[in-house]
Structures are given as C-alpha cells and as structure tokens.
Design a protein around this motif. Structure first.
Motif, PDB file in Angstrom:
ATOM      1  N   GLU A 271      -2.016  23.464  10.680  1.00  0.00           N
ATOM      2  CA  GLU A 271      -1.430  22.149  10.436  1.00  0.00           C
ATOM      3  C   GLU A 271      -0.907  21.996   9.019  1.00  0.00           C
ATOM      4  OE1 GLU A 271      -4.432  19.323  11.493  1.00  0.00           O
ATOM      5  OE2 GLU A 271      -4.094  19.544  13.660  1.00  0.00           O
ATOM      6  N   LEU A 272      -1.583  22.615   8.057  1.00  0.00           N
ATOM      7  CA  LEU A 272      -1.172  22.491   6.654  1.00  0.00           C
ATOM      8  C   LEU A 272      -0.291  23.648   6.195  1.00  0.00           C
ATOM      9  CD1 LEU A 272      -4.475  21.193   5.006  1.00  0.00           C
ATOM     10  CD2 LEU A 272      -2.589  19.889   5.984  1.00  0.00           C
ATOM     11  N   ASN A 273      -0.069  24.595   7.104  1.00  0.00           N
ATOM     12  CA  ASN A 273       0.770  25.765   6.789  1.00  0.00           C
ATOM     13  C   ASN A 273       0.243  26.511   5.559  1.00  0.00           C
ATOM     14  OD1 ASN A 273       2.923  27.535   7.273  1.00  0.00           O
ATOM     15  ND2 ASN A 273       4.296  26.413   5.899  1.00  0.00           N
ATOM     16  N   LEU A 274      -1.066  26.739   5.542  1.00  0.00           N
ATOM     17  CA  LEU A 274      -1.710  27.452   4.438  1.00  0.00           C
ATOM     18  C   LEU A 274      -1.922  28.913   4.807  1.00  0.00           C
ATOM     19  CD1 LEU A 274      -4.502  24.924   3.375  1.00  0.00           C
ATOM     20  CD2 LEU A 274      -2.319  25.331   2.243  1.00  0.00           C
ATOM     21  N   SER A 275      -1.891  29.757   3.806  1.00  0.00           N
ATOM     22  CA  SER A 275      -2.202  31.178   3.984  1.00  0.00           C
ATOM     23  C   SER A 275      -3.252  31.566   2.949  1.00  0.00           C
ATOM     24  CB  SER A 275      -0.954  32.046   3.796  1.00  0.00           C
ATOM     25  OG  SER A 275       0.019  31.747   4.774  1.00  0.00           O
ATOM     26  N   PRO A 276      -4.249  32.359   3.335  1.00  0.00           N
ATOM     27  CA  PRO A 276      -5.289  32.767   2.381  1.00  0.00           C
ATOM     28  C   PRO A 276      -4.694  33.363   1.120  1.00  0.00           C
ATOM     29  CG  PRO A 276      -5.906  33.415   4.597  1.00  0.00           C
ATOM     30  CD  PRO A 276      -4.487  32.922   4.682  1.00  0.00           C
ATOM     31  N   GLY A 277      -5.231  32.948  -0.017  1.00  0.00           N
ATOM     32  CA  GLY A 277      -4.788  33.501  -1.295  1.00  0.00           C
ATOM     33  C   GLY A 277      -3.503  32.908  -1.825  1.00  0.00           C
ATOM     34  N   GLN A 278      -2.961  31.881  -1.131  1.00  0.00           N
ATOM     35  CA  GLN A 278      -1.686  31.306  -1.560  1.00  0.00           C
ATOM     36  C   GLN A 278      -1.776  29.794  -1.773  1.00  0.00           C
ATOM     37  OE1 GLN A 278       1.672  32.678   0.782  1.00  0.00           O
ATOM     38  NE2 GLN A 278       0.681  34.644   1.183  1.00  0.00           N
ATOM     39  N   TYR A 279      -2.944  29.344  -2.174  1.00  0.00           N
ATOM     40  CA  TYR A 279      -3.129  27.939  -2.503  1.00  0.00           C
ATOM     41  C   TYR A 279      -4.302  27.811  -3.470  1.00  0.00           C
ATOM     42  CZ  TYR A 279      -6.835  28.289   1.031  1.00  0.00           C
ATOM     43  OH  TYR A 279      -7.941  28.676   1.759  1.00  0.00           O
ATOM     44  N   THR A 280      -4.375  26.662  -4.129  1.00  0.00           N
ATOM     45  CA  THR A 280      -5.491  26.339  -5.022  1.00  0.00           C
ATOM     46  C   THR A 280      -6.375  25.305  -4.333  1.00  0.00           C
ATOM     47  OG1 THR A 280      -4.367  26.856  -7.100  1.00  0.00           O
ATOM     48  CG2 THR A 280      -6.077  25.178  -7.195  1.00  0.00           C
ATOM     49  N   ALA A 281      -7.659  25.382  -4.571  1.00  0.00           N
ATOM     50  CA  ALA A 281      -8.591  24.400  -4.008  1.00  0.00           C
ATOM     51  C   ALA A 281      -9.189  23.555  -5.131  1.00  0.00           C
ATOM     52  CB  ALA A 281      -9.707  25.090  -3.228  1.00  0.00           C
ATOM     53  N   VAL A 282      -9.299  22.259  -4.896  1.00  0.00           N
ATOM     54  CA  VAL A 282      -9.928  21.333  -5.831  1.00  0.00           C
ATOM     55  C   VAL A 282     -11.069  20.641  -5.096  1.00  0.00           C
ATOM     56  CG1 VAL A 282      -9.659  19.202  -7.140  1.00  0.00           C
ATOM     57  CG2 VAL A 282      -7.873  20.948  -7.216  1.00  0.00           C
ATOM     58  N   HIS A 283     -12.256  20.650  -5.703  1.00  0.00           N
ATOM     59  CA  HIS A 283     -13.415  20.009  -5.083  1.00  0.00           C
ATOM     60  C   HIS A 283     -13.949  18.915  -5.987  1.00  0.00           C
ATOM     61  CE1 HIS A 283     -17.866  19.811  -4.098  1.00  0.00           C
ATOM     62  NE2 HIS A 283     -17.286  19.473  -2.961  1.00  0.00           N
ATOM     63  N   CYS A 284     -14.135  17.718  -5.416  1.00  0.00           N
ATOM     64  CA  CYS A 284     -14.682  16.584  -6.160  1.00  0.00           C
ATOM     65  C   CYS A 284     -15.972  16.117  -5.505  1.00  0.00           C
ATOM     66  CB  CYS A 284     -13.678  15.433  -6.207  1.00  0.00           C
ATOM     67  SG  CYS A 284     -12.246  15.771  -7.242  1.00  0.00           S
ATOM     68  N   ARG A 285     -17.079  16.356  -6.186  1.00  0.00           N
ATOM     69  CA  ARG A 285     -18.402  15.945  -5.693  1.00  0.00           C
ATOM     70  C   ARG A 285     -18.763  14.652  -6.415  1.00  0.00           C
ATOM     71  NH1 ARG A 285     -22.835  14.895  -3.463  1.00  0.00           N
ATOM     72  NH2 ARG A 285     -24.555  16.402  -3.186  1.00  0.00           N
ATOM     73  N   VAL A 286     -18.331  13.525  -5.842  1.00  0.00           N
ATOM     74  CA  VAL A 286     -18.471  12.247  -6.550  1.00  0.00           C
ATOM     75  C   VAL A 286     -19.717  11.469  -6.140  1.00  0.00           C
ATOM     76  CG1 VAL A 286     -16.015  12.002  -7.009  1.00  0.00           C
ATOM     77  CG2 VAL A 286     -16.939  11.147  -4.846  1.00  0.00           C
ATOM     78  N   ARG A 287     -20.415  11.925  -5.094  1.00  0.00           N
ATOM     79  CA  ARG A 287     -21.628  11.220  -4.665  1.00  0.00           C
ATOM     80  C   ARG A 287     -22.897  11.795  -5.292  1.00  0.00           C
ATOM     81  NH1 ARG A 287     -20.731  12.184   1.541  1.00  0.00           N
ATOM     82  NH2 ARG A 287     -23.001  12.176   1.459  1.00  0.00           N
ATOM     83  N   HIS A 288     -22.779  12.899  -5.995  1.00  0.00           N
ATOM     84  CA  HIS A 288     -23.941  13.591  -6.546  1.00  0.00           C
ATOM     85  C   HIS A 288     -24.619  12.737  -7.623  1.00  0.00           C
ATOM     86  CE1 HIS A 288     -26.437  16.730  -8.274  1.00  0.00           C
ATOM     87  NE2 HIS A 288     -26.036  17.578  -7.340  1.00  0.00           N
ATOM     88  N   PRO A 289     -25.957  12.668  -7.610  1.00  0.00           N
ATOM     89  CA  PRO A 289     -26.661  11.874  -8.633  1.00  0.00           C
ATOM     90  C   PRO A 289     -26.338  12.293 -10.057  1.00  0.00           C
ATOM     91  CG  PRO A 289     -28.159  12.509  -6.867  1.00  0.00           C
ATOM     92  CD  PRO A 289     -26.879  13.250  -6.622  1.00  0.00           C
ATOM     93  N   LYS A 290     -26.057  13.587 -10.281  1.00  0.00           N
ATOM     94  CA  LYS A 290     -25.803  14.069 -11.636  1.00  0.00           C
ATOM     95  C   LYS A 290     -24.375  13.814 -12.106  1.00  0.00           C
ATOM     96  CE  LYS A 290     -29.441  17.570 -11.702  1.00  0.00           C
ATOM     97  NZ  LYS A 290     -29.788  18.984 -11.948  1.00  0.00           N
TER      98      LYS A 290
END
Length: 476
Positions: free
Chosen positions: A268-287
């Motif tokens: 659906e997103l037309n992604l291929s392994p190794g050809q995109y960047t990932a961003v992760h936001c863990r905003v619920r974490h107590p720390k």
C-alpha cells in the motif's frame, strides 16, 4: 566431375534444412519464453510482494551462514538442532536421555519487545554455559508463536508438553536464578549471583533438575556479557555486530498473520526494504517526562502508557513537538528529499495526525484555526518538506506488557512496525529501546538519537550524539 543434375537438388535440400532448423530454433525460443513466464507467474503467486522473496532469501542466507556468527554459537546451534531432531515433540521433555532444558518465560510483567527478545545473546550464553536446550515461552500477553515462529532454530515448546498453558504449572518450574533478582539485577547480581546460579545449575543443587526457567533482564548490562566473552577469548561482542541480526533471523520469522500485515503495508505504501527511513516516537513512555510526573491516560484512572495519550491540550502539543523534532532530525540522514519516511509511534492519534491529516488539504482547510498553534505550524512545515508515510491506524500499537488481555491480532502492528524499522535504511529514535532493537536486528549504522530519557540512569546500546535543532536549522 560432379554431375550437374545433382546441384539443384542439393540447393533445395540445403534450403529445406535451413528452413527446418530455423523453425526448430523458433519453437525452442517460444517454449523457453513460455517457461520463463510460467516461472515468474509461480513466483508472483507464491510471493504477494517482491519483498516476500527478498525476506526469505535474507532469512535463509543469514541463518545458515556459519561464517557470520562466532564459532561457539554455530556449535551450539548445530547441537541444538541435532537434539531437537533426535528427541522430537514431547520426547524432549520425557526421554531420560534427552538433554536438560532452559526456558525464557514470560508469566506476567516482562517488559517490551527488547526486554523479551533483545536478550538473545544472554539467553544463548546461559544455555551454552549450562549445556541446556534453549526454548522460549510466553504466557502473556499471548504465546509468542502468534507473532513470530521458529525459522532455523526451533525454540518453541512442543505442543502437548504437560503444564504449559497453565500459569501455575509454569510458575512451578524451578527458576535458574532462584533467590536472586534476575528481573531487576543489581551490582551484586552481576558480581556474584550470576556465577553462583550457573555453578548451582552445573554442579550443585539444580544439576539434575530437568527444566529450569529464567527471565533475566540484561539489556542494561551488555558490557557484563561482553567482558565474559572476552575472558573466554571471543572477539565478536554480538550486540553491536552483524551477529545480533543473524541470531535474530536464525530464531524468528514473522507468523502468517504478522507477515500478511507486513506485506500489505509494503504494497500500500510502495515501500522496498532498505529504501526508506523509519522514525519512531515513543510519547507515552514514563521517561519522556521528568521523574515523578505521571501523565494520565485517556482514562484518567490509569497512566498514558496503559490507556493512551490524551489528544488535546498540553499532551497533544508535547507529542506533536516531539514528532516534529524527530522528523527534522531524520531529514539530516536523507539522501533524497523524496525518500519515504515511515512514521510510527505508540500514539495512534499522533500517527494519524502527522502522516495522514497534515497531508490532507481538506483537513487543513477545515481546521484553519488549529494552525494558530506554533506546534501545529511547525509540524505542518516539517511534513510538507518530506515524504511522510504510515500505515492506517485505528487503535494504538498495543504495548505487550502494559496492555494485556487482547486478541492476538491486536498486537500484530507492534511486530509489524518492528520489522519495518528493521528493514529501513536509517532509523531515528528517542525514548525506549523498541527502535534501537530494530537497528540491532538490521545492523544499520545509519541511526540517530533525537531525544534522551529524562531519568533512570544509563541507556545501554544508545551511545550516540543527540540530534539538536542546530543540526537541521539550515534545512528549508
């Protein structure tokens, strides 16, 4: 002298021969073309998306290539497979000649994915030092086999093994670290209790105990394992080398349900392994907030990490600001402004807002007053400068430790995003160890920390310079 009457016959024969040969070659070519097309169709039928095939090839080559792992691990793997073949099914538990077992169990609160699965180097060390077959067993939130299944190494407890599925029965299995705090190990644990437990298992009280269980939390003490490996003459420290990912792939491949979701996202997103960047936001974490401050969730009786981050006021502004900073930091790693940035978070509201609503002109026009807020203005600017993509979200990524009791499919997304991050070219990460776990699986050196934990001491495996606004202030 040659007879002149034979010359015309010879010419006709040669011509016929040439026509016949040409026809044969044409037929052969057509047959070959049909065969190749058929093979391609079979491959496409078997693999719903090209990354299916790539993933299988990667898994097979990585898990079977002994040269990519330390010898002590390949020797252990070989012995493990031999024993599982020699004692199939419940014979592993019942045959008196079968080797003894050590099982990493989860019977309740066991932490997130890194706490449970990121400890494979420690698991293998303990199993190797005690010469026991390593198995993995989750009772909470659901059996691990719902999400990941054995690949090259069969770590699964055999079906019909007595007592498994019964929390009381599994809890009755003798702990390797009985009387020692392996769930929150302190300095005394690493200095003496660990060796005492190994000695007890090998030559002491537990020598003849057939099955031992453990739940060692060792991701903040990777240096302790590395010191032990060096003392044994090893040079591969595993945690920061390709060996970590090779071990993970030897153990795991996605279950049918997780893989179906993974391939759907790729398609659906037309992604291929190794050809995109990932961003992760863990905003619920107590720390993510200062020590002692409890951010209440959507149900005020419980914290946000259990019931979700309220999507209004200060908590929304906080989440949007974190995401904006993370995306801007990710831009500094980009080789092409059109490269997709796969955005993921433990807040489904944040994913929907950043990746979907801020890319929707109708939403923006309907909510013009929203952009009187400086945080929303900055987020919109960052999104418009990038190619942000994300899967469709309805519920938040369920935390496997904080949000128990759900159906297996409700946890699929947590594993899907982990594997998507593990297949990214670069990863930008902040609070928690979920995304850094993905970088250890992939072995990528293209990673960037955009936010430090507010409290709690050292962050093992996160040794990295923190991205600040200074790094991207020159970007348009």
């Amino acid at each position: 002298m040659k007879s002149p009457s034979k010359a015309p016959f010879k010419s006709r024969a040669v011509a016929n021969y040439r026509r016949t040969t040409a026809f044969k070659f044409t037929c052969l070519f057509v047959i070959l073309a049909i065969t190749l097309c058929t093979i391609q169709v079979i491959i496409l039928m078997r693999y719903e998306h090209p990354s299916d095939l790539e993933q299988e090839i990667a898994q097979t080559s990585s898990s079977n290539d002994d040269e990519t792992l330390p010898k002590w691990i390949t020797d252990y793997f070989r012995w493990h497979k031999d024993m599982r073949a020699k004692y199939p099914g419940t014979q592993l538990f019942l045959d008196p000649d079968a080797p003894k077992l050590i099982i990493r169990t989860c019977l309740g609160l066991c932490g997130g994915l890194n706490d449970r699965l990121g400890q494979l180097p420690w698991d293998l060390y303990l199993a190797n030092q005690t010469q026991r077959i390593l198995l993995l067993r989750w009772e909470r939130p659901r059996p691990l086999e719902n999400f990941l299944v054995p690949n090259d190494i069969d770590w699964s407890v055999p079906a019909h093994a007595e007592g498994f599925g019964d929390m009381k029965a599994v809890r009755a299995i003798t702990p390797l670290f009985q009387d020692y705090a392996d769930d929150h190990p302190d300095d005394d644990f690493w200095a003496s209790h660990l060796d005492k437990a190994l000695e007890r298992a090998n030559t002491g009280e537990f020598k003849n105990v057939r099955v031992l269980r453990h739940r060692l939390l060792g991701h903040l003490a990777e240096d302790v394992l590395e010191e032990r490996l060096r003392a044994l003459g090893e040079t591969d420290m595993i945690h920061s080398t390709r060996s970590f990912g090779n071990i993970f792939r030897a153990f795991f491949k996605p279950s049918q349900g997780v893989n179906a979701q993974l391939q759907q996202v790729y398609s659906e997103l037309n992604l291929s392994p190794g050809q995109y960047t990932a961003v992760h936001c863990r905003v619920r974490h107590p720390k993510a907030t200062v020590a002692g401050v409890v951010v209440h969730g959507k149900f005020a009786k419980y914290p946000a990490d259990k019931t979700g981050l309220p999507w209004y006021g200060e908590t929304k502004d906080f989440a949007v600001a974190v995401a904006t900073h993370a995306i801007q930091c990710a831009r500094t790693l980009s080789e092409d402004p059109k490269e997709p940035i796969y955005f993921m978070s433990d807040s489904n509201d944040l994913v929907r807002y950043i990746a979907h609503e801020l890319n929707d002109k109708d939403f923006i026009s309907r909510n013009a007053t929203l952009f009187d807020n400086k945080h929303d203005v900055a987020a919109l600017k960052a999104v418009k400068a990038t190619n942000i993509v994300a899967r469709e979200v309805t519920l938040e990524n369920a935390h496997i430790d904080k949000q128990k009791g759900r159906k297996p499919k409700d946890y699929y997304a947590t594993f899907t995003d982990l594997l998507l991050a593990a297949n990214a070219r670069c990863v930008t990460f902040g609070i928690g160890f979920y995304a850094i776990f993905a970088t250890k699986i992939s072995g990528t050196e293209c990673k960037l920390l955009y936010q430090e934990e507010q409290w709690g001491g050292k962050e093992g495996g996160k040794e990295s310079k923190v991205c600040t606004e200074e790094a991207y202030k020159h970007l348009p």
